[in-house]
Design a protein around this motif. Structure first.
Motif, PDB file in Angstrom:
ATOM      1  N   SER A 331       7.167  -7.444  10.438  1.00 53.75           N
ATOM      2  CA  SER A 331       6.909  -5.896   9.846  1.00 53.75           C
ATOM      3  C   SER A 331       8.256  -5.337  10.430  1.00 53.75           C
ATOM      4  CB  SER A 331       5.618  -5.322  10.316  1.00 53.75           C
ATOM      5  OG  SER A 331       4.678  -5.845   9.652  1.00 53.75           O
ATOM      6  N   ARG A 335      11.622  -3.691   8.365  1.00 53.90           N
ATOM      7  CA  ARG A 335      12.024  -2.367   8.494  1.00 53.90           C
ATOM      8  C   ARG A 335      13.563  -1.964   9.109  1.00 53.90           C
ATOM      9  NH1 ARG A 335       6.700  -2.936   8.240  1.00 53.90           N
ATOM     10  NH2 ARG A 335       5.293  -1.198   7.361  1.00 53.90           N
ATOM     11  N   THR A 404       5.154  -6.674   1.842  1.00 51.13           N
ATOM     12  CA  THR A 404       6.067  -5.609   2.626  1.00 51.13           C
ATOM     13  C   THR A 404       7.305  -5.161   2.093  1.00 51.13           C
ATOM     14  OG1 THR A 404       5.006  -6.480   4.596  1.00 51.13           O
ATOM     15  CG2 THR A 404       7.030  -4.902   4.826  1.00 51.13           C
ATOM     16  N   ARG A 407       6.636  -3.765  -1.512  1.00 54.79           N
ATOM     17  CA  ARG A 407       6.122  -2.354  -1.471  1.00 54.79           C
ATOM     18  C   ARG A 407       6.944  -1.338  -0.951  1.00 54.79           C
ATOM     19  NH1 ARG A 407       0.651  -4.937  -0.225  1.00 54.79           N
ATOM     20  NH2 ARG A 407      -0.305  -5.693  -2.413  1.00 54.79           N
ATOM     21  N   ARG A 435      -1.454   0.106  -6.266  1.00 55.32           N
ATOM     22  CA  ARG A 435      -1.601   1.034  -5.057  1.00 55.32           C
ATOM     23  C   ARG A 435      -0.285   1.584  -4.576  1.00 55.32           C
ATOM     24  NH1 ARG A 435      -3.551  -2.983  -0.615  1.00 55.32           N
ATOM     25  NH2 ARG A 435      -5.025  -3.412  -2.078  1.00 55.32           N
ATOM     26  N   ALA A 475      -6.849   1.421   3.974  1.00 55.20           N
ATOM     27  CA  ALA A 475      -5.811   1.407   5.057  1.00 55.20           C
ATOM     28  C   ALA A 475      -4.679   0.604   4.914  1.00 55.20           C
ATOM     29  CB  ALA A 475      -6.800   1.296   6.357  1.00 55.20           C
ATOM     30  N   SER A 476      -3.575   1.172   4.401  1.00 52.26           N
ATOM     31  CA  SER A 476      -2.441   0.103   4.181  1.00 52.26           C
ATOM     32  C   SER A 476      -1.147   0.895   4.867  1.00 52.26           C
ATOM     33  CB  SER A 476      -2.350  -0.217   2.792  1.00 52.26           C
ATOM     34  OG  SER A 476      -0.917  -0.774   2.312  1.00 52.26           O
ATOM     35  N   ALA A 477      -0.726  -0.088   5.802  1.00 50.33           N
ATOM     36  CA  ALA A 477       0.866   0.658   6.031  1.00 50.33           C
ATOM     37  C   ALA A 477       1.809   0.384   5.077  1.00 50.33           C
ATOM     38  CB  ALA A 477       1.117  -0.368   7.408  1.00 50.33           C
ATOM     39  N   GLN A 478       1.560  -0.690   4.316  1.00 51.04           N
ATOM     40  CA  GLN A 478       2.677  -0.697   3.442  1.00 51.04           C
ATOM     41  C   GLN A 478       2.793   0.055   2.519  1.00 51.04           C
ATOM     42  OE1 GLN A 478       1.849  -4.544   1.584  1.00 51.04           O
ATOM     43  NE2 GLN A 478       2.702  -5.752   3.607  1.00 51.04           N
ATOM     44  N   ARG A 503      -0.711  -0.036  11.106  1.00 50.26           N
ATOM     45  CA  ARG A 503       0.648   0.010  11.890  1.00 50.26           C
ATOM     46  C   ARG A 503       1.598   0.955  11.570  1.00 50.26           C
ATOM     47  NH1 ARG A 503       1.872  -6.178  10.337  1.00 50.26           N
ATOM     48  NH2 ARG A 503      -0.552  -5.992  10.260  1.00 50.26           N
ATOM     49  N   ILE A 628      -5.541  -7.002  10.694  1.00 49.90           N
ATOM     50  CA  ILE A 628      -5.671  -7.733   9.279  1.00 49.90           C
ATOM     51  C   ILE A 628      -4.899  -8.929   9.039  1.00 49.90           C
ATOM     52  CG2 ILE A 628      -3.534  -6.376   8.528  1.00 49.90           C
ATOM     53  CD1 ILE A 628      -6.972  -6.584   6.672  1.00 49.90           C
ATOM     54  N   ASP A 629      -3.773  -9.131   9.500  1.00 55.40           N
ATOM     55  CA  ASP A 629      -3.311 -10.548   9.349  1.00 55.40           C
ATOM     56  C   ASP A 629      -3.807 -11.826  10.156  1.00 55.40           C
ATOM     57  OD1 ASP A 629      -1.810  -9.289   7.425  1.00 55.40           O
ATOM     58  OD2 ASP A 629       0.132  -9.032   8.765  1.00 55.40           O
ATOM     59  N   LYS A 656      -4.499 -10.693  -0.001  1.00 55.29           N
ATOM     60  CA  LYS A 656      -3.443 -10.994   0.904  1.00 55.29           C
ATOM     61  C   LYS A 656      -2.411 -12.035   0.006  1.00 55.29           C
ATOM     62  CE  LYS A 656      -3.684  -7.872   3.989  1.00 55.29           C
ATOM     63  NZ  LYS A 656      -2.614  -6.806   4.143  1.00 55.29           N
TER      64      LYS A 656
HETATM   65  C1  S3P Z   1       2.388  -4.920   6.575  1.00 51.26           C
HETATM   66  C2  S3P Z   1       1.041  -4.363   6.421  1.00 51.26           C
HETATM   67  C3  S3P Z   1      -0.257  -5.055   6.058  1.00 51.26           C
HETATM   68  C4  S3P Z   1       0.068  -6.759   6.639  1.00 51.26           C
HETATM   69  C5  S3P Z   1       1.310  -7.218   6.292  1.00 51.26           C
HETATM   70  C6  S3P Z   1       2.345  -6.337   6.864  1.00 51.26           C
HETATM   71  C7  S3P Z   1       3.609  -4.203   6.834  1.00 51.26           C
HETATM   72  O1  S3P Z   1      -0.411  -5.127   4.811  1.00 51.26           O
HETATM   73  O2  S3P Z   1      -1.057  -7.151   6.127  1.00 51.26           O
HETATM   74  O3  S3P Z   1       1.451  -8.581   6.471  1.00 51.26           O
HETATM   75  O4  S3P Z   1       4.534  -4.721   7.434  1.00 51.26           O
HETATM   76  O5  S3P Z   1       3.521  -2.884   6.591  1.00 51.26           O
HETATM   77  P1  S3P Z   1      -1.179  -3.695   4.036  1.00 51.26           P
HETATM   78  O6  S3P Z   1      -0.505  -2.730   3.956  1.00 51.26           O
HETATM   79  O7  S3P Z   1      -1.370  -4.230   2.615  1.00 51.26           O
HETATM   80  O8  S3P Z   1      -2.449  -3.629   4.851  1.00 51.26           O
END
Ligand code: S3P
Length: 746
Positions: A331, A335, A404, A407, A435, A475-478, A503, A628-629, A656
């Motif tokens: 991740s 970034r 990642t 998105r 999404r 809940a998605s960090a992506q 995250r 989550i992973d 996933k």
């Molecule tokens: C990630 C967010 C998570 C994770 C993915 C990496 C990221 O996905 O499962 O492997 O780097 O932001 P989601 O945002 O779909 O939960």
């Protein structure tokens, strides 16, 4: 014992150069023909060939042999390209139409043209061919019966080539150990002009230039590695290469003109002291060469450019002992490239994950004009172009397997003045992008998806984005990161409310680059993150911690294996990522942290795990986004625990890289574990693990999870299609072996 009848009666090789004599020798050694006959104008060549066992018998000309040749016999024309027409004339005048004719010339258009001239039209008995093998050596003395093993032979049958003739020529080459492919004459000549002919002409030309310099003696004395590597092929046969240059004139000229123009630009840049142009060109080429090298190492099939499927085979009884450092966080690596590119100035990244996912992101930004050096042993230098400095890519951006990548890039690209297309591999092409596409559309972005919101994403640039206050349904960090990145291009404040903490690497890195981001706790685990567009990011240094998601495999390995003791160094322990620690501890695992520190805004520690009996638990739903992973390998821990483990609230696992609930349930059941999938989770009753063949479902984490299961299995576990492990953890197999897991890769 009776010998298998030879598939070919007489094999006549006309011209005993390196290729002709190697083919004759291979056919003799492997019993591919009843008799191997050599034809050459030079009697000394024939004598040598006989003496060295390359052929069974000699003939001074094809005409002298013609009367005895019939159906089932094959004539191979192995003379220099420009001599082929004379031999074809002889064939047309003398040979029975049932005799198969093929050739080995490096240019195919000229052979077919010569056949038309000799016969009136290319005859059915002719199947032109070209073995992509050779060396700078020439002649009978260099004959090598193994020369074609594992090499490609391209056949270019014409519209009237007879099926039986084609089959016979195919069988001949396959019998020599070659891989036979077919292509059109035009494609063959164009591809070979670029990949073989041009490099030879460059090598000849460079050596000639240097040899002509006055101080050539001195130059050659000091010419070491680079010169030697680059010019090896200038020792090749001059007649052959003269012929190729003339026979493939138009395709060669086309690529030579292109190179000459590029060379003139390179000269101009050196003259003008344009270091940035040079660095850009060399970095692009270095990356392309490294990519090519990897393809070769993986034994890629050059037709399909898809890797041969890798299988993991695991024997039971392995151990889990040692101190290791797993690769950089995926991740954070993604970034670091994205924010480094959008920053002003230079960003130096260390610990970068050299996995396929993060490399795909790196390539995407290179394709948008960003100079990026490396990666070299985890070091990458990104020459930022600022928020508005990206250039339109000339082709779709391929992010491979990376959700990642796709998105987050969607957020960046939505704010650009140019159009772009994001594509991914088969797994990513099935994953939901609505999404991100839907809220981006609310901001004014124009993004077309395939049915069901699937990739490719076609983004129409030049839109004025408006800020958005968005409450995420999941809940998605992506999704959060995508919208924050798009928010950089809006006037005003963009905010994202997350139903549970996810995250926060994007927020941390933005702040590290001097960009204000506000995070507010709204209570009940709900967070609101906001930023105002129009600011500036300042490049800096990023030390990427080792990935806790990769470490998780070895944490579980140690947690389930009696007598184990593993220390994982410099692992990122960001509070939004430590669900795996919390869940394993709740199950009774023995985990201690040491050397805790903060690097570039991210907390790190060494994690030591020793064996302790695990017990089944009901997993706290609040831990789900934080782990989550890691669930695939946590399910393996559950299978080794006493009692039942129940996971709920994890519907996201179904979208996933694979449907991870189903993929793990299916595999665990094959191994004899009581695993029952539910709509949003799984129930696993710990017990004995057997062996068997399980599918990775093309998902890196499923593959690695089942590899860890072998530590408690009673017999062998075979895992199919493990190539995707390289997306996040290219050194997994190496490290697994290092700690004592009995893994072999096939
Ligand atoms: C990630 C967010 C998570 C994770 C993915 C990496 C990221 O996905 O499962 O492997 O780097 O932001 P989601 O945002 O779909 O939960």
């Amino acid at each position: 014992m009776q010998r298998e009848p030879a598939p070919i009666g007489k094999l006549v090789v006309v011209g005993l150069g390196l290729i002709g004599s190697s083919l004759a020798l291979a056919a003799r050694q492997r019993g591919l023909a009843g008799e191997v006959i050599g034809v050459s104008r030079r009697s000394s060549t024939l004598d040598l060939a006989l003496q060295q066992g390359v052929i069974d018998r000699v003939a001074s000309s094809l005409t002298a042999l013609a009367a005895e040749l019939q159906r089932g016999d094959v004539v191979v024309i192995g003379v220099p390209t420009l001599t082929v027409p004379a031999v074809l004339d002889e064939c047309a005048a003398q040979l029975d139409s049932a005799v198969t004719i093929t050739d080995v010339a490096s240019v195919k258009g000229s052979v077919v043209a010569a056949a038309c001239a000799s016969y009136g039209a290319a005859p059915p008995q002719l199947v032109p061919g070209h073995p992509i093998a050779g060396s700078e050596k020439s002649g009978v003395n260099a004959a090598d019966g193994g020369l074609f093993v594992g090499h490609r032979v391209i056949l270019t049958p014409h519209a009237d080539s007879g099926a039986d003739h084609l089959a016979r020529v195919q069988a001949l080459w396959q019998g020599c150990g070659a891989m036979v492919t077919e292509m059109s004459v035009a494609d063959h000549d164009e591809i070979l002009a670029a990949t073989s002919h041009l490099p030879h002409f460059l090598a000849f030309s460079l050596v000639d230039t240097l040899a002509g310099l006055r101080a050539n003696r001195e130059i050659f004395r000091y010419a070491a590695g680079g010169f030697r590597d680059f010019t090896r092929i200038a020792a090749s046969d001059p007649v052959m290469w003269r012929d190729i240059a003339l026979a493939n004139r138009s395709a060669v000229l086309q690529v030579l003109d292109q190179l000459t123009a590029d060379f003139a630009r390179l000269r101009g840049a050196i003259d003008a002291g344009d270091g940035s142009y040079l660095l850009d060109l060399f970095t692009r080429a270095q990356s392309a060469r490294q990519h090519f090298g990897q393809l070769l190492e993986q034994g890629l099939d050059s037709d399909t450019m898809s890797a041969k499927p890798l299988t993991f085979r695991l024997s039971p009884g392995g151990s889990a002992v040692g101190t290791i450092r797993v690769p950089g966080d995926k991740s954070i690596s993604h970034r670091s490239i994205m924010l480094g590119a959008l920053a002003e100035g230079m960003t130096e990244v260390t610990g970068f994950l050299e996995g396929e996912d993060s490399i795909a992101t790196l390539r995407a930004f290179r394709a948008m004009g960003v100079q990026i050096e490396g990666p070299q042993q985890g070091r990458v230098v990104v020459h930022g172009v600022g928020l508005h400095g990206l250039k339109a890519p000339s082709a779709p951006l391929d992010v491979g397997n990376a959700g990642t990548g796709m998105r987050l890039l969607a957020g960046v690209l939505a704010g650009q003045p140019f159009d772009s297309v994001l594509v991914g591999d088969a797994s990513l092409s099935g994953r939901p992008m609505g999404r991100v596409a839907d809220p981006l559309a609310e901001m004014g972005a124009v993004i077309a998806t395939e049915a069901g919101g699937r990739p490719p994403l076609r983004i129409t640039g030049g839109q004025m984005l408006k800020p958005l206050n968005y409450t995420m349904p999941m809940a998605s960090a992506q999704v959060k990161s995508c919208l924050l990145l798009a928010g950089l291009y809006c006037e005003g404040e963009t905010s994202v409310v997350e139903p549970a903490p996810t995250r926060d690497h994007t927020e941390r890195m933005l702040r590290g680059f001097g960009y204000p981001v506000v995070s507010e706790q709204l209570g009940g685990g709900v967070t609101r993150v906001s930023l105002r567009g129009g600011g500036t990011l300042r490049g800096g240094r990023i030390d990427v911690p080792a990935d806790i998601s990769s470490a998780a495999f070895f944490m579980v390995a140690a947690a389930i294996t009696p007598d184990s003791d593993i220390t994982l160094q410099h692992i990122g322990i960001n509070p939004t990522r430590i669900g795996v620690l919390n869940i394993l501890r709740a199950m009774g695992a023995d985990i201690t942290l040491s050397n805790e520190a903060e690097v570039g805004g991210e907390p790190v520690a060494d994690i030591r795990v020793r064996y302790a009996p695990l017990r089944g638990i009901a997993i706290d739903e609040a831990q789900v986004p934080l782990a989550i992973d890691e669930f695939p390998v946590l399910f393996v821990a559950a299978a080794c625990a006493e009692g039942e483990t129940v996971l709920t609230g994890a519907h996201e696992l179904r979208v996933k890289e694979s449907d991870r609930i189903q993929a793990m349930a299916d595999g665990l059941q094959i191994l004899g574990v009581a695993a029952t999938p539910t709509a949003d989770g799984i129930r696993i009753v710990g017990g004995a693990i057997g062996g068997g063949r399980v599918a990775s479902c093309h998902d890196h984490r499923i593959a690695m999870a089942f590899a860890i299961a072998s530590l408690r299995a009673s017999s062998e576990i075979v895992i199919d299609d493990c190539n995707n492990v390289a997306t996040s953890f290219p050194t997994f197999a190496e490290l697994a072996l290092q700690v004592g897991i009995k893994l072999s890769v096939e």
